[in-house]
Write a protein that holds these residues in place. Structure first.
Motif, mmCIF file in Angstrom:
data_model
loop_
_atom_site.group_PDB
_atom_site.id
_atom_site.type_symbol
_atom_site.label_atom_id
_atom_site.label_comp_id
_atom_site.label_asym_id
_atom_site.label_seq_id
_atom_site.Cartn_x
_atom_site.Cartn_y
_atom_site.Cartn_z
ATOM 1 N N LYS A 79 0.830 -1.210 0.000
ATOM 2 C CA LYS A 79 0.000 0.000 0.000
ATOM 3 C C LYS A 79 0.864 1.258 0.000
ATOM 4 O O LYS A 79 0.560 2.238 -0.676
ATOM 5 C CB LYS A 79 -0.926 0.003 1.220
ATOM 6 N N LYS A 80 1.960 1.250 0.749
ATOM 7 C CA LYS A 80 2.859 2.400 0.779
ATOM 8 C C LYS A 80 3.518 2.615 -0.578
ATOM 9 O O LYS A 80 3.646 3.748 -1.054
ATOM 10 C CB LYS A 80 3.930 2.213 1.854
ATOM 11 N N ILE A 81 3.925 1.547 -1.224
ATOM 12 C CA ILE A 81 4.542 1.659 -2.554
ATOM 13 C C ILE A 81 3.523 2.176 -3.563
ATOM 14 O O ILE A 81 3.820 3.067 -4.370
ATOM 15 C CB ILE A 81 5.131 0.300 -2.997
ATOM 16 N N LEU A 82 2.318 1.659 -3.522
ATOM 17 C CA LEU A 82 1.268 2.110 -4.436
ATOM 18 C C LEU A 82 0.942 3.585 -4.202
ATOM 19 O O LEU A 82 0.806 4.355 -5.158
ATOM 20 C CB LEU A 82 0.015 1.247 -4.260
ATOM 21 N N ALA A 83 0.851 3.991 -2.944
ATOM 22 C CA ALA A 83 0.580 5.393 -2.632
ATOM 23 C C ALA A 83 1.720 6.279 -3.127
ATOM 24 O O ALA A 83 1.493 7.368 -3.678
ATOM 25 C CB ALA A 83 0.364 5.567 -1.132
ATOM 26 N N SER A 84 2.948 5.871 -2.949
ATOM 27 C CA SER A 84 4.093 6.652 -3.419
ATOM 28 C C SER A 84 4.071 6.795 -4.937
ATOM 29 O O SER A 84 4.320 7.878 -5.476
ATOM 30 C CB SER A 84 5.404 5.986 -2.986
ATOM 31 N N ILE A 85 3.797 5.716 -5.635
ATOM 32 C CA ILE A 85 3.738 5.766 -7.096
ATOM 33 C C ILE A 85 2.615 6.705 -7.550
ATOM 34 O O ILE A 85 2.789 7.503 -8.472
ATOM 35 C CB ILE A 85 3.559 4.352 -7.674
ATOM 36 N N LEU A 86 1.453 6.648 -6.891
ATOM 37 C CA LEU A 86 0.348 7.536 -7.257
ATOM 38 C C LEU A 86 0.708 9.002 -7.034
ATOM 39 O O LEU A 86 0.393 9.865 -7.856
ATOM 40 C CB LEU A 86 -0.910 7.159 -6.472
ATOM 41 N N PHE A 87 1.348 9.314 -5.918
ATOM 42 C CA PHE A 87 1.751 10.705 -5.664
ATOM 43 C C PHE A 87 2.735 11.192 -6.712
ATOM 44 O O PHE A 87 2.648 12.331 -7.177
ATOM 45 C CB PHE A 87 2.353 10.847 -4.265
ATOM 46 N N VAL A 88 3.677 10.364 -7.114
ATOM 47 C CA VAL A 88 4.646 10.748 -8.143
ATOM 48 C C VAL A 88 3.941 10.972 -9.472
ATOM 49 O O VAL A 88 4.201 11.956 -10.173
ATOM 50 C CB VAL A 88 5.760 9.681 -8.268
ATOM 51 N N LEU A 89 3.045 10.077 -9.847
ATOM 52 C CA LEU A 89 2.330 10.237 -11.117
ATOM 53 C C LEU A 89 1.435 11.472 -11.106
ATOM 54 O O LEU A 89 1.340 12.177 -12.114
ATOM 55 C CB LEU A 89 1.509 8.976 -11.410
ATOM 56 N N ILE A 90 0.776 11.739 -9.991
ATOM 57 C CA ILE A 90 -0.079 12.932 -9.908
ATOM 58 C C ILE A 90 0.758 14.196 -10.036
ATOM 59 O O ILE A 90 0.353 15.164 -10.680
ATOM 60 C CB ILE A 90 -0.889 12.908 -8.598
ATOM 61 N N SER A 91 1.945 14.206 -9.450
ATOM 62 C CA SER A 91 2.793 15.396 -9.565
ATOM 63 C C SER A 91 3.231 15.617 -11.014
ATOM 64 O O SER A 91 3.335 16.758 -11.469
ATOM 65 C CB SER A 91 4.008 15.281 -8.648
ATOM 66 N N PHE A 92 3.489 14.536 -11.758
ATOM 67 C CA PHE A 92 3.841 14.689 -13.169
ATOM 68 C C PHE A 92 2.661 15.228 -13.975
ATOM 69 O O PHE A 92 2.825 16.077 -14.844
ATOM 70 C CB PHE A 92 4.315 13.363 -13.773
ATOM 71 N N VAL A 93 1.478 14.774 -13.674
ATOM 72 C CA VAL A 93 0.293 15.245 -14.393
ATOM 73 C C VAL A 93 0.058 16.722 -14.097
ATOM 74 O O VAL A 93 -0.257 17.512 -14.986
ATOM 75 C CB VAL A 93 -0.947 14.399 -14.016
ATOM 76 N N CYS A 94 0.219 17.115 -12.841
ATOM 77 C CA CYS A 94 0.020 18.521 -12.474
ATOM 78 C C CYS A 94 1.055 19.419 -13.136
ATOM 79 O O CYS A 94 0.746 20.534 -13.547
ATOM 80 C CB CYS A 94 0.074 18.700 -10.962
ATOM 81 N N ALA A 95 2.280 18.963 -13.253
ATOM 82 C CA ALA A 95 3.331 19.757 -13.878
ATOM 83 C C ALA A 95 3.142 19.832 -15.386
ATOM 84 O O ALA A 95 3.609 20.778 -16.028
ATOM 85 C CB ALA A 95 4.696 19.164 -13.549
ATOM 86 N N ALA A 96 2.466 18.878 -15.984
ATOM 87 C CA ALA A 96 2.307 18.841 -17.430
ATOM 88 C C ALA A 96 1.156 19.713 -17.917
ATOM 89 O O ALA A 96 0.922 19.796 -19.107
ATOM 90 C CB ALA A 96 2.086 17.395 -17.879
ATOM 91 N N GLN A 97 0.433 20.381 -17.018
ATOM 92 C CA GLN A 97 -0.724 21.163 -17.427
ATOM 93 C C GLN A 97 -0.396 22.637 -17.601
ATOM 94 O O GLN A 97 -1.205 23.502 -17.310
ATOM 95 C CB GLN A 97 -1.843 20.992 -16.400
ATOM 96 N N GLY A 98 0.780 22.966 -18.080
ATOM 97 C CA GLY A 98 1.204 24.348 -18.242
ATOM 98 C C GLY A 98 0.347 25.093 -19.249
ATOM 99 O O GLY A 98 -0.364 26.029 -18.917
ATOM 100 N N GLY A 99 0.388 24.710 -20.481
ATOM 101 C CA GLY A 99 -0.424 25.327 -21.527
ATOM 102 C C GLY A 99 0.065 26.724 -21.874
ATOM 103 O O GLY A 99 1.045 27.240 -21.346
ATOM 104 N N ASP A 100 -0.627 27.350 -22.803
ATOM 105 C CA ASP A 100 -0.299 28.704 -23.225
ATOM 106 C C ASP A 100 -0.908 29.707 -22.251
ATOM 107 O O ASP A 100 -1.992 29.491 -21.711
ATOM 108 C CB ASP A 100 -0.850 28.954 -24.631
ATOM 109 N N PRO A 101 -0.258 30.854 -22.076
ATOM 110 C CA PRO A 101 -0.845 31.873 -21.204
ATOM 111 C C PRO A 101 -2.066 32.487 -21.876
ATOM 112 O O PRO A 101 -2.199 32.461 -23.105
ATOM 113 C CB PRO A 101 0.275 32.903 -21.047
ATOM 114 N N PRO A 102 -2.985 33.034 -21.106
ATOM 115 C CA PRO A 102 -4.178 33.633 -21.707
ATOM 116 C C PRO A 102 -3.801 34.865 -22.531
ATOM 117 O O PRO A 102 -2.786 35.502 -22.270
ATOM 118 C CB PRO A 102 -5.033 34.015 -20.502
ATOM 119 N N PRO A 103 -4.603 35.207 -23.524
ATOM 120 C CA PRO A 103 -4.292 36.381 -24.347
ATOM 121 C C PRO A 103 -4.376 37.657 -23.510
ATOM 122 O O PRO A 103 -5.090 37.697 -22.507
ATOM 123 C CB PRO A 103 -5.371 36.362 -25.438
ATOM 124 N N PRO A 104 -3.661 38.693 -23.903
ATOM 125 C CA PRO A 104 -3.698 39.936 -23.120
ATOM 126 C C PRO A 104 -5.079 40.576 -23.175
ATOM 127 O O PRO A 104 -5.826 40.413 -24.137
ATOM 128 C CB PRO A 104 -2.647 40.819 -23.790
#
Length: 66
Positions: A6-31
């Motif tokens: 369970k600890k290993i699974l939780a650690s893997i999920l936290f790492v994957l969630i952090s990668f998903v959150c970092a990948a949502q950069g996108g373009d900045p909104p127009p001025p």
């Protein structure tokens, strides 16, 4: 499941969630568009001051007479 799994699974999920959150950069909104131009205030300002002064003086004189 054992606690270690369970600890290993939780650690893997936290790492994957952090990668998903970092990948949502996108373009900045127009001025934002520029603000609309302001309206001039010089049209009836003198007229309003003259009328206000006239009414104020008239009311003052009327109150003094009474």
């Amino acid at each position: 499941m054992r606690i270690q799994n369970k600890k290993i699974l939780a650690s893997i999920l936290f790492v994957l969630i952090s990668f998903v959150c970092a990948a949502q950069g996108g373009d900045p909104p127009p001025p934002m568009p520029p603000p609309p131009p302001g309206l001039p205030i010089d049209g009836f300002t003198t007229f309003a001051l003259v009328v206000g002064a006239y009414l104020g003086i008239r009311k003052t004189i009327k109150n003094v007479r009474d």
